[in-house]
Design an enzyme around this catalytic site. Sequence first.
Site, PDB file in Angstrom:
ATOM      1  CG  PHE A   1      -9.625  -9.552  11.275  1.00 32.01           C
ATOM      2  CD1 PHE A   1      -8.380  -9.964  11.755  1.00 32.01           C
ATOM      3  CD2 PHE A   1      -9.863  -9.613   9.909  1.00 32.01           C
ATOM      4  CE1 PHE A   1      -7.404 -10.431  10.885  1.00 32.01           C
ATOM      5  CE2 PHE A   1      -8.895 -10.084   9.030  1.00 32.01           C
ATOM      6  CZ  PHE A   1      -7.656 -10.495   9.521  1.00 32.01           C
ATOM      7  CD  GLN A   2      -7.139  -7.223   7.553  1.00 37.05           C
ATOM      8  OE1 GLN A   2      -8.071  -7.033   6.768  1.00 37.05           O
ATOM      9  NE2 GLN A   2      -5.966  -7.705   7.156  1.00 37.05           N
TER      10      GLN A   2
ATOM     11  CE  LYS B   1     -16.731  -7.067   3.296  1.00 36.55           C
ATOM     12  NZ  LYS B   1     -15.946  -8.278   3.673  1.00 36.55           N
TER      13      LYS B   1
ATOM     14  CD  GLU C   1      -1.632  -2.386   1.765  1.00 37.51           C
ATOM     15  OE1 GLU C   1      -2.498  -3.285   1.900  1.00 37.51           O
ATOM     16  OE2 GLU C   1      -0.438  -2.516   2.134  1.00 37.51           O
TER      17      GLU C   1
ATOM     18  CG  MET D   1      22.689  12.277   3.553  1.00 40.30           C
ATOM     19  SD  MET D   1      23.764  13.460   2.706  1.00 40.30           S
ATOM     20  CE  MET D   1      22.752  13.911   1.299  1.00 40.30           C
TER      21      MET D   1
END
Length: 607
Positions: free
Chosen positions: A111-112, A161, A49, A482
């Site tokens: 969940f999630q 959802k 993502e 760097m």
Amino acid sequence: MELTGAQAVIRSLEAEGVDVVFGHPGGAILPAYDPILDSPIRHILARHEQGAGHMAEGYAHATGRVGVAIATSGPGGTNLVTALADAHMDSVPMVALTGQVATGAVGGDAFQEADITGITMPITKHNELVDDPERIAGAIREAFHIASTGRPGPVLLDLPKDVLNARFSYRSADRLHLPGYKPTTRGHGRMVREAAREILRSRQPVLYVGGGVIKAGAADELRRLAELLNLPVVTTLMARGAFPDSHRQHLGMPGMHGHWTAITALQRADLIVALGARFDDRVTGDLGSFAPDARVVHVDIDPAEIGKNREPDVPIVGDCRVVLTQIIEEVELALAEAGGREQARRAIDGWWVQLERWRRLHPLRGEQPADGPLKPQAVIRAIGEKLDGDGIVVTGVGQHQMWAAQHIRYERPRTWINSGGLGTMGFCVPAAIGAKVGRPDEVVVGIDGDGSFQMTLQELATARTEGVPVIFCVINNGGLGMVRQWQELFYDKRFSQVDLGWDVPDLVKLADAYGCVGYRCERPEDVDSTLDKALAVGEVPVIVDFRVDQDEKVFPMVPAGTSNDVIIESAEEWYASVAPAGVAADGDGEPGGAGLVPAHLRNEDAV
């Protein structure tokens, strides 16, 4: 007509003219993935993502349009956080759509589940949990408007959802309802007139150009003002290409690793006209000693930036394109009344004599010894010569980013894409993919470091499977360059956790594993031919592993926290002058391991 919430989402995206989205499916957002199959919108399947978010950013940078990223709930949303923060810092127009658990389960640690609107509140321009399907069309319309107007930025919509699954009577959003959201675009007339007077009175002016000029599409207006009065121009890291590098009046990039003349011109100016710039610490160095004799005209679309770091003498809130047009009109009016512009141009002749002298005395360095190791500056200059002012360059973050900003010529806006404010390693690979998707007819070259490249290299699979032929040039010095540079200069060469090694992974074999073309170049005499082969491939992504000198450092350099009067142009200069004078002492008063400069000049948060 009756639609599901998910169908309404896709229908609303189509209504906004969206042609491509970048995303990764998962449980809570799954209902929205079904109607994508029936939509003309192209979906680019990212492998992570964060990659989807940076792809949306790259697309937005390259096209000026809103980039769209889609993720599921919980870790899907949290994986977008870095890209959202990056877009927020660099004013990138982006809309993120995240799935969420059903409204009845919100707050119950389902969940999630993650409170993504709470998490992203500080790093989005606006966000909203859409808890009613009838709100979808309006929320998406508003999201695109907010993301792309005023100071651009990211907007997140969280979609439960059950809202996506609900059926309802869909109506498009014909009108925006955003009471209180009215960005100021036109500058205050009195302030504009005062800005024109300041410019005409000045004898050592500088136009300090930031990324806001590119966001406003104000490059033509900038050039008109600069040429009208022969004004010198500096372009920040986010503004490269806003004014042509080949133009005689362009002094280069200011900042910690900017061009000596650009840095010093700001420091010695009697007037700074800041256009879409925010007086970032990387440009100003020690803010208290920055441009001590300069009066300041500050133009910005975001009123919060005016006076945030440097108090202006003439503050102007407005769109850079609109305000520049206003200033030009006032200047031309004043010149007509005074009998022409030649006298005004001659008034700064002495300033130009000094600027030209500085340019002659302080060119960029980066020689390539015929018998020495391959120098990164030589590789990047060769890339620039092959592009010859065309194409799009995208970088990650690190030494390679600074060399690419210094040594490649940028002639047009939106041909230089990088992570400026947040400094996000891993930005290059996905952002380059997004840029190429947005502008498929342009050659897109990703210049990355081996450390930055390894943070998001899984998106090579996306580039290959989606047919996005980006050329990735990895400036491979076998370490975190760097950080290594800072440890050498400020931590007495005590190198800690910066060695990545040269061969894990083997980038040529990695290219083959991902179905890409891979080349390796280790000798200066092979650089041109290797680039020619890479540019000739055309159909699939290319990885070029440039094995470069590990000890090479980025100069010029203004040490963090110091005045811009202290510009170090080489390692030899550092060790000959700055370091001996600033060696810190241990408890016995003898030079010790505290670093090569006093502790108050060592900024551990600055890498």
